[in-house]
Each structure stands twice: as C-alpha cells, then as structure tokens.
Design a protein around this motif. Structure first.
Motif, PDB file in Angstrom:
ATOM      1  N   LEU A  13      71.366   0.112  14.851  1.00 16.14           N
ATOM      2  CA  LEU A  13      71.362   0.768  16.154  1.00 16.14           C
ATOM      3  C   LEU A  13      70.207   0.294  17.033  1.00 16.14           C
ATOM      4  N   ASP A  14      69.006   0.289  16.503  1.00 19.72           N
ATOM      5  CA  ASP A  14      67.840  -0.042  17.332  1.00 19.72           C
ATOM      6  C   ASP A  14      67.778  -1.510  17.743  1.00 19.72           C
ATOM      7  N   ASP A  15      68.592  -2.355  17.131  1.00 17.39           N
ATOM      8  CA  ASP A  15      68.629  -3.769  17.502  1.00 17.39           C
ATOM      9  C   ASP A  15      69.781  -4.104  18.454  1.00 17.39           C
ATOM     10  N   LEU A  16      70.534  -3.090  18.876  1.00 20.29           N
ATOM     11  CA  LEU A  16      71.676  -3.343  19.764  1.00 20.29           C
ATOM     12  C   LEU A  16      71.311  -4.121  21.025  1.00 20.29           C
ATOM     13  N   PRO A  17      70.165  -3.835  21.687  1.00 20.41           N
ATOM     14  CA  PRO A  17      69.865  -4.599  22.906  1.00 20.41           C
ATOM     15  C   PRO A  17      69.833  -6.119  22.685  1.00 20.41           C
ATOM     16  N   PHE A  89      73.395   4.825  12.821  1.00 19.92           N
ATOM     17  CA  PHE A  89      73.612   5.776  13.908  1.00 19.92           C
ATOM     18  C   PHE A  89      74.196   7.067  13.344  1.00 19.92           C
ATOM     19  N   GLY A  90      74.056   8.148  14.097  1.00 23.41           N
ATOM     20  CA  GLY A  90      74.573   9.435  13.662  1.00 23.41           C
ATOM     21  C   GLY A  90      75.980   9.708  14.150  1.00 23.41           C
ATOM     22  N   MET A  91      76.278   9.245  15.377  1.00 26.85           N
ATOM     23  CA  MET A  91      77.595   9.485  15.960  1.00 26.85           C
ATOM     24  C   MET A  91      77.927   8.347  16.912  1.00 26.85           C
ATOM     25  N   GLY A  92      79.167   7.913  16.878  1.00 28.30           N
ATOM     26  CA  GLY A  92      79.643   6.904  17.809  1.00 28.30           C
ATOM     27  C   GLY A  92      80.893   7.414  18.504  1.00 28.30           C
ATOM     28  N   ILE A  93      81.026   7.088  19.800  1.00 30.38           N
ATOM     29  CA  ILE A  93      82.213   7.520  20.538  1.00 30.38           C
ATOM     30  C   ILE A  93      82.744   6.391  21.410  1.00 30.38           C
ATOM     31  N   ASN A  94      84.031   6.462  21.664  1.00 35.79           N
ATOM     32  CA  ASN A  94      84.668   5.603  22.647  1.00 35.79           C
ATOM     33  C   ASN A  94      84.470   6.312  23.980  1.00 35.79           C
ATOM     34  N   TYR A  95      83.664   5.750  24.869  1.00 34.01           N
ATOM     35  CA  TYR A  95      83.334   6.383  26.140  1.00 34.01           C
ATOM     36  C   TYR A  95      84.341   6.032  27.238  1.00 34.01           C
ATOM     37  N   GLY A  96      85.145   4.998  26.992  1.00 31.40           N
ATOM     38  CA  GLY A  96      86.175   4.639  27.962  1.00 31.40           C
ATOM     39  C   GLY A  96      86.315   3.147  28.126  1.00 31.40           C
ATOM     40  N   LEU A  97      86.934   2.780  29.239  1.00 29.73           N
ATOM     41  CA  LEU A  97      87.185   1.388  29.561  1.00 29.73           C
ATOM     42  C   LEU A  97      86.763   1.121  30.993  1.00 29.73           C
ATOM     43  N   ASN A  98      86.130  -0.025  31.223  1.00 32.57           N
ATOM     44  CA  ASN A  98      85.841  -0.439  32.591  1.00 32.57           C
ATOM     45  C   ASN A  98      87.038  -1.136  33.212  1.00 32.57           C
ATOM     46  N   LYS A  99      87.771  -1.868  32.373  1.00 29.83           N
ATOM     47  CA  LYS A  99      88.928  -2.611  32.867  1.00 29.83           C
ATOM     48  C   LYS A  99      89.867  -2.841  31.691  1.00 29.83           C
ATOM     49  N   LEU A 100      91.154  -2.784  31.972  1.00 36.19           N
ATOM     50  CA  LEU A 100      92.166  -2.990  30.946  1.00 36.19           C
ATOM     51  C   LEU A 100      93.330  -3.755  31.555  1.00 36.19           C
ATOM     52  N   ARG A 101      93.742  -4.816  30.881  1.00 39.50           N
ATOM     53  CA  ARG A 101      94.886  -5.608  31.333  1.00 39.50           C
ATOM     54  C   ARG A 101      95.755  -5.966  30.133  1.00 39.50           C
ATOM     55  N   PHE A 102      97.063  -6.098  30.401  1.00 42.03           N
ATOM     56  CA  PHE A 102      98.036  -6.545  29.403  1.00 42.03           C
ATOM     57  C   PHE A 102      98.713  -7.804  29.936  1.00 42.03           C
ATOM     58  N   GLU A 123      70.217   1.533  27.343  1.00 38.78           N
ATOM     59  CA  GLU A 123      69.712   2.720  26.660  1.00 38.78           C
ATOM     60  C   GLU A 123      70.226   3.963  27.376  1.00 38.78           C
ATOM     61  N   ILE A 124      70.674   4.930  26.590  1.00 37.41           N
ATOM     62  CA  ILE A 124      71.088   6.232  27.111  1.00 37.41           C
ATOM     63  C   ILE A 124      70.312   7.290  26.335  1.00 37.41           C
ATOM     64  N   ASP A 125      70.333   8.496  26.800  1.00 37.29           N
ATOM     65  CA  ASP A 125      69.629   9.573  26.120  1.00 37.29           C
ATOM     66  C   ASP A 125      70.138   9.705  24.689  1.00 37.29           C
ATOM     67  N   GLY A 126      69.303   9.411  23.727  1.00 44.05           N
ATOM     68  CA  GLY A 126      69.639   9.542  22.315  1.00 44.05           C
ATOM     69  C   GLY A 126      70.297   8.348  21.677  1.00 44.05           C
ATOM     70  N   GLY A 127      70.415   7.222  22.408  1.00 46.42           N
ATOM     71  CA  GLY A 127      71.046   6.068  21.789  1.00 46.42           C
ATOM     72  C   GLY A 127      71.280   4.927  22.751  1.00 46.42           C
ATOM     73  N   VAL A 151      83.719   0.584  26.646  1.00 48.82           N
ATOM     74  CA  VAL A 151      82.409   1.226  26.735  1.00 48.82           C
ATOM     75  C   VAL A 151      82.280   2.127  25.506  1.00 48.82           C
ATOM     76  N   LEU A 152      81.329   1.794  24.660  1.00 45.20           N
ATOM     77  CA  LEU A 152      81.086   2.533  23.424  1.00 45.20           C
ATOM     78  C   LEU A 152      79.698   3.143  23.479  1.00 45.20           C
ATOM     79  N   ARG A 153      79.535   4.275  22.858  1.00 44.12           N
ATOM     80  CA  ARG A 153      78.211   4.895  22.789  1.00 44.12           C
ATOM     81  C   ARG A 153      77.878   5.216  21.346  1.00 44.12           C
ATOM     82  N   TYR A 154      76.650   4.882  20.979  1.00 42.80           N
ATOM     83  CA  TYR A 154      76.124   5.152  19.645  1.00 42.80           C
ATOM     84  C   TYR A 154      74.868   6.006  19.794  1.00 42.80           C
ATOM     85  N   TYR A 155      74.856   7.126  19.077  1.00 47.74           N
ATOM     86  CA  TYR A 155      73.732   8.063  19.148  1.00 47.74           C
ATOM     87  C   TYR A 155      73.026   8.147  17.801  1.00 47.74           C
ATOM     88  N   ARG A 156      71.729   8.403  17.850  1.00 47.77           N
ATOM     89  CA  ARG A 156      70.918   8.539  16.637  1.00 47.77           C
ATOM     90  C   ARG A 156      71.365   9.737  15.824  1.00 47.77           C
TER      91      ARG A 156
END
Length: 156
Positions: A13-17, A89-102, A123-127, A151-156
């Motif tokens: 997690l901490d090496d994601l950047p 990481f403690g929790m990961g979520i799918n936060y959405g999509l910026n763009k999607l094409r088929f 960086e976001i609050d907590g991850g 767009v994915l989010r990973y939290y500590r």
C-alpha cells in the motif's frame, strides 16, 4: 518497493505512488459461454435477443450472440486479481470509472483477457486512490472489447 514479476504487479500500500506508469498483465484467457451470458441476462434482466436468442442474433451483422458489455467488464475482478495485487491494506473498494468504452463486440464463445497500466495514484484520507486503465483483449480480435479507466481506493 514494487515487484514486477513478468505479468503480475505487486505493491505494498505505502509504495503505490511509485507504481505510476507500471504495467500489468496479460491475465489468463477466459472463455465466455452462452450459459454465462444467459445467467447474466437473468440476473440483470437484460434479455436483448442479440445476447440470448441465437436464431435472431444470427440474422444481425454480428452473425450470432454477443456478450453483454457489462458482463465483460464484470470479469475485471477475477482477471485483474491474477495480475495486480496491493498488499498491506485494510479495505479496498471500486470507486468507479472515469471512462468506459466497448470498441468491439465479444462473440459468445470468445476468450478475453486483461492488461493494464497505472496512470495515477493520489493520497486520500486513510490511503490511496489508484487510476489504472484496463483493456480487455479478444483472442484474435483487431480491437479491444472493453477499455475501462478505473478508480480504485485502498485504505489502511
């Protein structure tokens, strides 16, 4: 430290950047069957004949049934899990999509796989928020089946 072991990208997690610009994949090939499409059609209640009626679909320019776009996208979870891993990481979520094409239809019975690249990490609050682009390739296809700016989010 990021470890790129050929096709799999693994990072704590901490090496994601430091993963910006890193690629991952391809995943293994996944065949999408008519049974898969029929189950998805029943769950989503999207029973468009182009997906579920082989006779009607044969008379279209596609020449047969095609996979729902969102079914293809839904395979991102198991396919991406093969080639992209964040640890610690403690929790990961799918936060959405910026763009999607088929860009191309997936004929039922085709095989697809994913490749990806990490475009941004913030960086976001907590991850961290990670923005990879994932491309679904159709075996033997000239164009991708799906291109998703996730767009994915990973939290500590």
């Amino acid at each position: 430290m990021i470890a790129d072991t050929g096709t799999r990208l693994t990072t704590p997690l901490d090496d994601l950047p430091g993963s910006v610009g890193a690629t991952f994949g391809p995943s293994s090939w996944r065949t999408i069957t008519q049974s898969d499409v029929d189950r998805y059609a029943n769950l989503s209640e999207d029973r468009n004949p182009i997906h579920v009626d082989p006779v009607a679909a044969a008379a279209t320019p596609f020449g047969g049934t095609i996979v729902h776009g969102y079914l293809t996208l839904g395979l991102v979870v198991p396919l991406m899990a093969e080639v992209f891993t964040v640890t610690g990481f403690g929790m990961g979520i799918n936060y959405g999509l910026n763009k999607l094409r088929f860009p191309a239809p997936v004929p039922v019975g085709s095989r697809v796989r994913v490749t990806g690249v990490v475009h941004a990490v913030s960086e976001i609050d907590g991850g961290y928020q990670v923005e990879p682009t994932v491309t679904f390739e159709i075996e033997g296809g000239a164009k991708p089946a799906c291109v998703a700016e996730m767009v994915l989010r990973y939290y500590r």
